[in-house]
Design an enzyme around this catalytic site. Structure first.
Site, PDB file in Angstrom:
ATOM      1  N   PHE A 158      -1.089  15.798  80.381  1.00 32.18           N
ATOM      2  CA  PHE A 158      -0.854  17.217  80.079  1.00 32.18           C
ATOM      3  C   PHE A 158       0.188  17.428  78.989  1.00 32.18           C
ATOM      4  O   PHE A 158       0.212  18.467  78.346  1.00 32.18           O
ATOM      5  CB  PHE A 158      -0.413  17.959  81.360  1.00 32.18           C
ATOM      6  N   GLU A 185      -6.446  18.396  83.119  1.00 32.73           N
ATOM      7  CA  GLU A 185      -6.995  19.634  83.671  1.00 32.73           C
ATOM      8  C   GLU A 185      -5.960  20.760  83.647  1.00 32.73           C
ATOM      9  O   GLU A 185      -6.282  21.913  83.883  1.00 32.73           O
ATOM     10  CB  GLU A 185      -7.508  19.403  85.100  1.00 32.73           C
ATOM     11  N   CYS A 290       6.981  11.647  76.946  1.00 31.24           N
ATOM     12  CA  CYS A 290       7.056  10.228  77.335  1.00 31.24           C
ATOM     13  C   CYS A 290       8.155   9.511  76.574  1.00 31.24           C
ATOM     14  O   CYS A 290       8.583   8.433  76.974  1.00 31.24           O
ATOM     15  CB  CYS A 290       5.731   9.550  77.075  1.00 31.24           C
ATOM     16  N   GLU A 390      10.754   8.033  87.329  1.00 27.71           N
ATOM     17  CA  GLU A 390      10.553   8.895  86.163  1.00 27.71           C
ATOM     18  C   GLU A 390      10.538  10.335  86.662  1.00 27.71           C
ATOM     19  O   GLU A 390       9.702  10.689  87.507  1.00 27.71           O
ATOM     20  CB  GLU A 390       9.222   8.571  85.470  1.00 27.71           C
TER      21      GLU A 390
HETATM   22  P1  NAD Z   1      -1.272  11.846  85.167  1.00 32.26           P
HETATM   23  O1  NAD Z   1      -1.236  10.384  85.360  1.00 32.26           O
HETATM   24  O2  NAD Z   1      -1.142  12.743  86.334  1.00 32.26           O
HETATM   25  O3  NAD Z   1      -2.660  12.277  84.451  1.00 32.26           O
HETATM   26  C1  NAD Z   1      -3.124  11.658  83.275  1.00 32.26           C
HETATM   27  C2  NAD Z   1      -4.640  11.753  83.229  1.00 32.26           C
HETATM   28  O4  NAD Z   1      -5.191  11.038  84.338  1.00 32.26           O
HETATM   29  C3  NAD Z   1      -5.165  13.189  83.359  1.00 32.26           C
HETATM   30  O5  NAD Z   1      -6.280  13.355  82.507  1.00 32.26           O
HETATM   31  C4  NAD Z   1      -5.554  13.302  84.832  1.00 32.26           C
HETATM   32  O6  NAD Z   1      -6.621  14.190  85.041  1.00 32.26           O
HETATM   33  C5  NAD Z   1      -5.970  11.886  85.159  1.00 32.26           C
HETATM   34  N1  NAD Z   1      -5.679  11.505  86.559  1.00 32.26           N
HETATM   35  C6  NAD Z   1      -4.691  11.980  87.357  1.00 32.26           C
HETATM   36  N2  NAD Z   1      -4.718  11.347  88.557  1.00 32.26           N
HETATM   37  C7  NAD Z   1      -5.735  10.466  88.500  1.00 32.26           C
HETATM   38  C8  NAD Z   1      -6.253   9.507  89.415  1.00 32.26           C
HETATM   39  N3  NAD Z   1      -5.726   9.353  90.627  1.00 32.26           N
HETATM   40  N4  NAD Z   1      -7.302   8.756  89.031  1.00 32.26           N
HETATM   41  C9  NAD Z   1      -7.840   8.885  87.793  1.00 32.26           C
HETATM   42  N5  NAD Z   1      -7.377   9.774  86.892  1.00 32.26           N
HETATM   43  C10 NAD Z   1      -6.353  10.551  87.231  1.00 32.26           C
HETATM   44  O7  NAD Z   1      -0.159  12.182  84.059  1.00 32.26           O
HETATM   45  P2  NAD Z   1       0.347  13.616  83.586  1.00 32.26           P
HETATM   46  O8  NAD Z   1       1.195  14.209  84.645  1.00 32.26           O
HETATM   47  O9  NAD Z   1      -0.772  14.412  83.037  1.00 32.26           O
HETATM   48  O10 NAD Z   1       1.257  13.193  82.341  1.00 32.26           O
HETATM   49  C11 NAD Z   1       2.596  12.802  82.454  1.00 32.26           C
HETATM   50  C12 NAD Z   1       2.721  11.305  82.538  1.00 32.26           C
HETATM   51  O11 NAD Z   1       2.124  10.702  81.378  1.00 32.26           O
HETATM   52  C13 NAD Z   1       4.175  10.831  82.532  1.00 32.26           C
HETATM   53  O12 NAD Z   1       4.285   9.771  83.436  1.00 32.26           O
HETATM   54  C14 NAD Z   1       4.394  10.367  81.108  1.00 32.26           C
HETATM   55  O13 NAD Z   1       5.409   9.414  80.952  1.00 32.26           O
HETATM   56  C15 NAD Z   1       3.060   9.788  80.791  1.00 32.26           C
HETATM   57  N6  NAD Z   1       2.863   9.718  79.355  1.00 32.26           N
HETATM   58  C16 NAD Z   1       2.971   8.494  78.773  1.00 32.26           C
HETATM   59  C17 NAD Z   1       2.829   8.369  77.412  1.00 32.26           C
HETATM   60  C18 NAD Z   1       2.964   7.042  76.743  1.00 32.26           C
HETATM   61  O14 NAD Z   1       2.773   6.978  75.547  1.00 32.26           O
HETATM   62  N7  NAD Z   1       3.267   5.969  77.439  1.00 32.26           N
HETATM   63  C19 NAD Z   1       2.554   9.501  76.637  1.00 32.26           C
HETATM   64  C20 NAD Z   1       2.438  10.743  77.273  1.00 32.26           C
HETATM   65  C21 NAD Z   1       2.600  10.833  78.642  1.00 32.26           C
END
Ligand code: NAD
Length: 505
Positions: A158, A185, A290, A390
């Site tokens: 997101f 989403e 991130c 985190e």
């Molecule tokens: P999230 O892991 O909740 O979701 C990421 C994606 O995975 C979304 O499209 C979501 O719909 C999907 N998803 C969620 N739960 C799932 C599951 N159980 N099985 C399969 N798919 C699933 O992450 P978020 O809250 O949207 O984003 C924040 C996180 O992303 C933080 O931990 C941040 O550090 C990380 N992030 C990392 C980087 C990087 O470059 N390393 C960059 C941006 C964000």
């Protein structure tokens, strides 16, 4: 981009499949909020298994012709796409702010960083050039090619609804692949906006598809036999499970996970510069980056002075609705706000010194918004959960250490390895830091060292599963596979049989 469904009083964001908007067959939807007001402003369709199949079928059908499109055709479309995005970037920034909550300036910043990757991908003819060795043996030449993989899946988080998808899809498409993007989403509309711009730029239908939803969509894509590669960005536990699932299914996977980014401040640093950097990198985008700095590791000698400057700078921050003039917006959802506020409570109960409390602050925004102001903990210790976890919100921790060595050991013992920065005036310390620090992206007097597009973005340890980083030459490598051709054009084709292993002479 969205349609009003019968029975729903808010628009529903649909999938983009084979060049058209579709509501899909899934019965489930998710709420999309304006985080600055707390209102549900849209709903988003959640894909069912049949929608996954439709999106992948569209990508598969389009691949048959897209892979044979000329480099000149692809580049012309990429240039047109870039121009359309630039011409209408204010529209995209407004969409991002309305669903994510970040300020309009911050949204414009992520669009600009995303478009850098489009610009990089415009150089694909050069990036796909192989090698050529003339005359490796008599009348034998050897040359290498890089070819596209097929339909690929991109799953994004997101916090950067425009920039993170742009880390992948411009390179994937330029290299001749077709894409199914599954955005978060929580802020789904930027992906559909990109789909419309691609269509206007002349990209054939089915080359870029958007599938909305949750775990059903993600696992469906990963397990679909036609999907050849998966680029995932999100939290560490999900990144890890995506990597396991994808590699088990025989896919090429890069899964970027969460982070805990440290900023070391040595006694010889410019403390004004360091304090400004800590505040902007800690609280920009409400800490939902991130690459946000979440821990400042300061040597004892200057700790009091640095904390005083950070507190002074924090007092100037304005929190409010991202559409107005302010430094920081709300958190993305009510649940995320509750989670981050829970960490503030835990920090207090674990004995950290709560120097600035962001709970209940006055904001320039609606009372229903998901607000938490900048929060500062001092005297945090490595066992506290506010350090080990985190938090992904506007909560900055200060850890005091006796020496540079102690600071380095602390950072290297952390399970994450996304980014780390050092603030110092000592070139020797900076050189040692860049050499010995165990993270993927290093800043020297730069708090958020996000690499430019022609380098590659990615962390180490729990911040990345897989071995390929995003964009740059590693991105081109990820979205292509190599082939080496050995060709002989002898003067005469009347050669005898030769059963010996080929040798060069
Ligand atoms: P999230 O892991 O909740 O979701 C990421 C994606 O995975 C979304 O499209 C979501 O719909 C999907 N998803 C969620 N739960 C799932 C599951 N159980 N099985 C399969 N798919 C699933 O992450 P978020 O809250 O949207 O984003 C924040 C996180 O992303 C933080 O931990 C941040 O550090 C990380 N992030 C990392 C980087 C990087 O470059 N390393 C960059 C941006 C964000």
């Amino acid at each position: 981009m969205e349609k009003v469904n019968v029975g729903s009083d808010v628009p529903v964001v649909g999938h983009w499949i084979a060049g058209a908007l579709r509501m899909g067959t899934g019965e489930r939807t998710g709420d999309v909020y304006n985080p600055a007001t707390g209102d549900v402003t849209k709903k988003v369709a959640f894909a069912a298994a049949s929608d996954v199949n439709d999106a992948v079928a569209a990508a598969e059908a389009a691949f048959a012709t897209w892979r044979t499109s000329t480099l000149a055709q692809r580049v012309r479309i990429l240039f047109a796409f870039r121009q359309l995005c630039i011409d209408r970037q204010d529209e995209l920034a407004a969409i991002i702010t309305s669903e994510h909550g970040k300020t309009l300036d911050d949204a414009a910043g992520e669009i600009a960083r995303g478009l850098e990757v489009v610009e990089f991908a415009c150089g694909i003819p050069h990036l796909l050039k192989g090698g050529f060795s003339e005359g490796v043996s008599s009348n034998v030449d050897v040359y290498s090619l890089r070819q596209p993989l097929g339909p690929v899946a991109i799953i994004s988080p997101f916090n950067f609804p425009a920039m993170v998808p742009c880390w992948f899809f411009p390179v994937a498409i330029a290299a001749g692949n077709t894409v199914v993007l599954k955005p978060s989403e929580r802020d789904p509309s930027a992906a559909n906006w990109f789909a419309e711009r691609w269509a206007e730029a002349g990209l054939p239908a089915g080359v870029f598809n958007v599938l909305h939803g949750d775990k059903t969509a993600v696992t469906g894509l990963i397990e679909h036999p036609a999907i050849k590669a998966v680029s995932f960005v999100g939290s560490t536990p999900v990144a890890h499970s995506v990597y396991e699932l994808g590699t088990k299914a025989g896919k090429r996977v890069q899964a970027l996970g969460g982070a805990k980014n440290h900023m070391i401040v040595l006694a010889d640093a410019d403390l004004n510069q360091a304090a400004n950097a800590a505040v902007s990198a800690g609280f920009g985008s409400a800490g939902e980056r991130c690459m946000a700095i979440s821990v400042v590791v300061v040597v004892d000698d200057v700790a009091d002075a640095l904390v005083a400057k950070i507190v002074e700078t924090m007092a100037t921050l304005r929190v409010g609705d991202g559409r107005r003039s302010c430094d920081m917006g709300p958190l993305v959802t009510k649940e995320h706000l509750a989670r981050v506020a829970g960490y503030v409570e835990r920090g207090v109960s674990e004995g950290a010194d709560l120097v600035v409390d962001g709970r209940g602050i006055a904001v320039d925004g609606a009372s229903g918004g998901f607000w938490l102001g900048p929060t500062l903990f001092d005297r945090v210790t490595p066992e506290m959960t506010i350090y080990t976890d985190e938090i992904f919100g506007p909560v900055l921790s200060i850890i005091r250490v006796p020496s540079f060595d102690a600071a380095m050991n602390l950072v290297n013992a952390n399970a994450h390895g996304n980014g780390a920065a050092i603030f110092t005036g000592d070139g020797y310390a900076a050189r040692r830091f860049q050499s010995e620090i165990e993270v993927g992206m290093v800043g020297i007097n730069v708090p958020i060292p996000v690499p430019v597009s022609y380098y590659s973005f990615g962390g180490w340890k729990n911040s990345l599963f897989g071995d390929t980083h995003a964009h740059g030459t590693e991105g081109v490598h990820f979205f292509t596979r190599g082939k080496v051709v050995t060709s002989r054009w002898p003067e005469s084709s009347h050669q005898g049989l030769d059963f010996a292993f080929p040798q060069n002479a």
